[in-house]
Design an enzyme around this catalytic site. Structure first.
Site, mmCIF file in Angstrom:
data_model
loop_
_atom_site.group_PDB
_atom_site.id
_atom_site.type_symbol
_atom_site.label_atom_id
_atom_site.label_comp_id
_atom_site.label_asym_id
_atom_site.label_seq_id
_atom_site.Cartn_x
_atom_site.Cartn_y
_atom_site.Cartn_z
ATOM 1 N N ARG A 124 -5.318 -0.063 -9.062
ATOM 2 C CA ARG A 124 -5.622 -1.105 -8.062
ATOM 3 C C ARG A 124 -6.629 -0.519 -7.056
ATOM 4 O O ARG A 124 -6.443 0.602 -6.580
ATOM 5 C CB ARG A 124 -4.351 -1.585 -7.343
ATOM 6 C CG ARG A 124 -3.362 -2.288 -8.277
ATOM 7 C CD ARG A 124 -2.275 -3.004 -7.488
ATOM 8 N NE ARG A 124 -2.784 -4.205 -6.827
ATOM 9 C CZ ARG A 124 -2.067 -4.928 -5.950
ATOM 10 N NH1 ARG A 124 -0.845 -4.550 -5.630
ATOM 11 N NH2 ARG A 124 -2.578 -6.018 -5.394
ATOM 12 N N ASP A 177 -3.955 -2.875 3.859
ATOM 13 C CA ASP A 177 -4.152 -2.046 2.665
ATOM 14 C C ASP A 177 -5.160 -0.950 2.924
ATOM 15 O O ASP A 177 -5.176 0.074 2.239
ATOM 16 C CB ASP A 177 -4.598 -2.908 1.492
ATOM 17 C CG ASP A 177 -3.406 -3.668 0.963
ATOM 18 O OD1 ASP A 177 -3.061 -4.708 1.564
ATOM 19 O OD2 ASP A 177 -2.787 -3.197 -0.003
ATOM 20 N N ASN A 197 -6.438 -6.754 4.229
ATOM 21 C CA ASN A 197 -5.032 -7.059 3.932
ATOM 22 C C ASN A 197 -5.014 -8.260 2.993
ATOM 23 O O ASN A 197 -6.057 -8.799 2.611
ATOM 24 C CB ASN A 197 -4.253 -7.332 5.230
ATOM 25 C CG ASN A 197 -2.753 -7.373 5.018
ATOM 26 O OD1 ASN A 197 -2.191 -6.490 4.377
ATOM 27 N ND2 ASN A 197 -2.087 -8.400 5.504
ATOM 28 N N LYS A 198 -3.830 -8.682 2.640
ATOM 29 C CA LYS A 198 -3.650 -9.766 1.666
ATOM 30 C C LYS A 198 -4.510 -10.978 2.012
ATOM 31 O O LYS A 198 -4.629 -11.349 3.182
ATOM 32 C CB LYS A 198 -2.162 -10.144 1.638
ATOM 33 C CG LYS A 198 -1.775 -11.215 0.659
ATOM 34 C CD LYS A 198 -2.269 -10.977 -0.736
ATOM 35 C CE LYS A 198 -1.868 -9.647 -1.330
ATOM 36 N NZ LYS A 198 -2.593 -9.319 -2.576
ATOM 37 N N GLN A 217 4.152 -13.393 -2.098
ATOM 38 C CA GLN A 217 4.937 -12.238 -1.620
ATOM 39 C C GLN A 217 5.746 -12.585 -0.374
ATOM 40 O O GLN A 217 6.790 -11.997 -0.127
ATOM 41 C CB GLN A 217 4.009 -11.050 -1.299
ATOM 42 C CG GLN A 217 3.375 -10.407 -2.511
ATOM 43 C CD GLN A 217 1.993 -10.961 -2.760
ATOM 44 O OE1 GLN A 217 1.723 -12.139 -2.524
ATOM 45 N NE2 GLN A 217 1.098 -10.133 -3.265
ATOM 46 N N ALA A 251 0.798 -1.228 0.000
ATOM 47 C CA ALA A 251 0.000 0.000 0.000
ATOM 48 C C ALA A 251 0.837 1.288 0.000
ATOM 49 O O ALA A 251 0.621 2.163 -0.854
ATOM 50 C CB ALA A 251 -0.966 -0.038 1.187
HETATM 51 O O1 MRU Z 1 -1.021 -7.274 -3.432
HETATM 52 P P1 MRU Z 1 0.054 -6.612 -2.635
HETATM 53 O O2 MRU Z 1 1.344 -7.349 -2.665
HETATM 54 O O3 MRU Z 1 0.194 -5.148 -2.987
HETATM 55 O O4 MRU Z 1 -0.470 -6.669 -1.131
HETATM 56 C C1 MRU Z 1 0.313 -6.137 -0.111
HETATM 57 C C2 MRU Z 1 -0.276 -6.332 1.233
HETATM 58 O O5 MRU Z 1 -1.319 -6.929 1.402
HETATM 59 C C3 MRU Z 1 0.426 -5.662 2.380
HETATM 60 O O6 MRU Z 1 0.267 -6.409 3.556
HETATM 61 C C4 MRU Z 1 -0.166 -4.261 2.595
HETATM 62 O O7 MRU Z 1 -0.173 -3.543 1.398
HETATM 63 C C5 MRU Z 1 0.594 -3.502 3.601
HETATM 64 S S1 MRU Z 1 2.153 -3.010 2.981
HETATM 65 C C6 MRU Z 1 3.005 -2.170 4.169
#
Ligand code: MRU
Length: 366
Positions: free
Chosen positions: A90, A242, A252-253, A201, A55
């Site tokens: 996004r 996010d 979040n993810k 990730q 994010a």
């Molecule tokens: O799809 P992504 O890799 O952008 O998702 C990232 C996440 O879910 C992170 O946990 C979130 O953005 C926090 S980043 C400090």
């Protein structure tokens, strides 16, 4: 954070407004390759295909995307179009909207001839502030790790999900900032890194950056998290976010919610690291947070490195099977032990957030 021992940021402007350098995260952990963004379209593409992700870094890249657009044409209509283009990349991370609204508020009132320089300055400020926010999160979150170490006198096992580390921000990370701070302070710790299917990730990015920095860690399959918690092998879960709703629900993810459920069932503290720009005061609770649906190919295929060093994509599922790919989930505030913000740690409630951010909460009620 260090790469090959050298302190490095994930994004930086090149001299004379000629471009913006990023790390192409789609190539990690097998190849560390920097890439130059030359235009608005480069920035939008990098966010969409996740060359940059996380994010805060999405917000920072969008801010520079506006600067790149205004370098070509500093008119007000170009500013509007650039913000609209970047906003469409996004949907879930609210830092994107936050950064674009900030750029628009700063730049729209200016005469056209001043906009370009001001855009580069403002984008740099977004990045510098991100680093300060994350360092503060690190200081506050480190106390949770320290307290656990003082209670048990053994290495603290922290579990995280996805990548909310250095690579997801300009520097330090959010969820991993407390880990890096504790590591620097000499507190013995170990990180469980869940692989984070489908894009991995955790396995690809979190494991890579922890290894670069020398932090002890172990990669696990996502499905192993509940088992480890049941067997007392997790002291603390820290994830990123996010978007946090005003009541403390967090998006979040995908897979974060399952970890929170397992943590709740096993009495393991579950914290989300949430910098101010990730709080969406317009969202009363998490039910309205838009959940990105990404391509099925991210589920049906896996990227990896063959024995001969070649990085390749291989099919995992039968060719006749469909796949669904919701990229985020919402963890209800009742499963969250607390939110680690740059202003301190608070309960995941509207009151808790309101006490730390009275100005924003008052604005929301108005
Ligand atoms: O799809 P992504 O890799 O952008 O998702 C990232 C996440 O879910 C992170 O946990 C979130 O953005 C926090 S980043 C400090």
């Amino acid at each position: 954070m260090n790469i090959h021992g050298t302190p490095t940021r994930t994004i930086r402007p090149l001299p004379e407004q000629s471009g913006v350098e990023i790390i192409d995260q789609t190539l990690l952990p097998h190849r560390l390759q920097f890439r130059i963004l030359h235009s608005l379209e480069d920035a939008a593409e990098a966010i969409s295909v996740m060359r940059v992700r996380g994010a805060p870094l999405i917000g920072a890249t969008a801010a520079y995307g506006v600067a790149l657009a205004l370098t070509e044409d500093a008119s007000e209509s170009r500013l509007d179009d650039a913000c609209a283009r970047l906003l469409a990349t996004r949907p879930t991370a609210v830092n994107l909207r936050w950064a674009l609204e900030r750029m628009q508020a700063r730049l729209a009132p200016l005469p056209a001839e001043q906009r370009c320089d001001a855009a580069w300055t403002e984008a740099a400020a977004v990045c510098d502030e991100d680093v300060l926010l994350n360092q503060a999160i690190g200081r506050h979150g480190m106390e949770l790790i320290r307290r656990r170490y003082q209670q048990s006198s053994r290495s603290v096992n922290v579990m995280t999900h996805c990548n909310a580390g250095w690579l997801a921000t300009v520097d330090w990370g959010t969820a991993l900032a407390p880990v890096y701070s504790a590591f620097e302070a000499g507190i013995p710790l170990h990180v469980w890194v869940s692989e984070t299917r489908p894009r991995n990730q955790g396995a690809a990015l979190t494991a890579w950056e922890l290894a670069q920095h020398g932090v002890p860690h172990t990669v696990i399959a996502d499905n192993a998290a509940g088992h480890l918690m049941q067997h007392g092998q997790v002291d603390l879960v820290i994830v990123g976010a996010d978007r946090a709703a005003a009541n403390g629900d967090i998006a979040n993810k995908i897979g974060t919610y399952l970890k929170a459920l397992a943590a709740h069932d096993n009495g393991v503290p579950f914290y989300a690291a949430v910098p101010g720009p990730t709080i969406d005061w317009r969202m009363a609770d998490g039910s309205g947070i838009p959940i990105e649906q990404r391509a099925a190919s991210e589920v049906t295929h896996l990227q990896g490195q063959a024995e001969d060093g070649q990085v390749m994509s291989v099919r995992l599922t039968p060719a006749l099977s469909g796949a669904a790919n919701p990229a985020f989930d919402v963890t209800p505030a009742r499963l969250v032990s607390g939110l680690i913000t740059e202003r301190g740690i608070c309960p995941a409630t509207r009151e808790g957030l309101g006490q730390l951010y009275p100005e924003a909460d008052a604005g929301r009620s108005a």
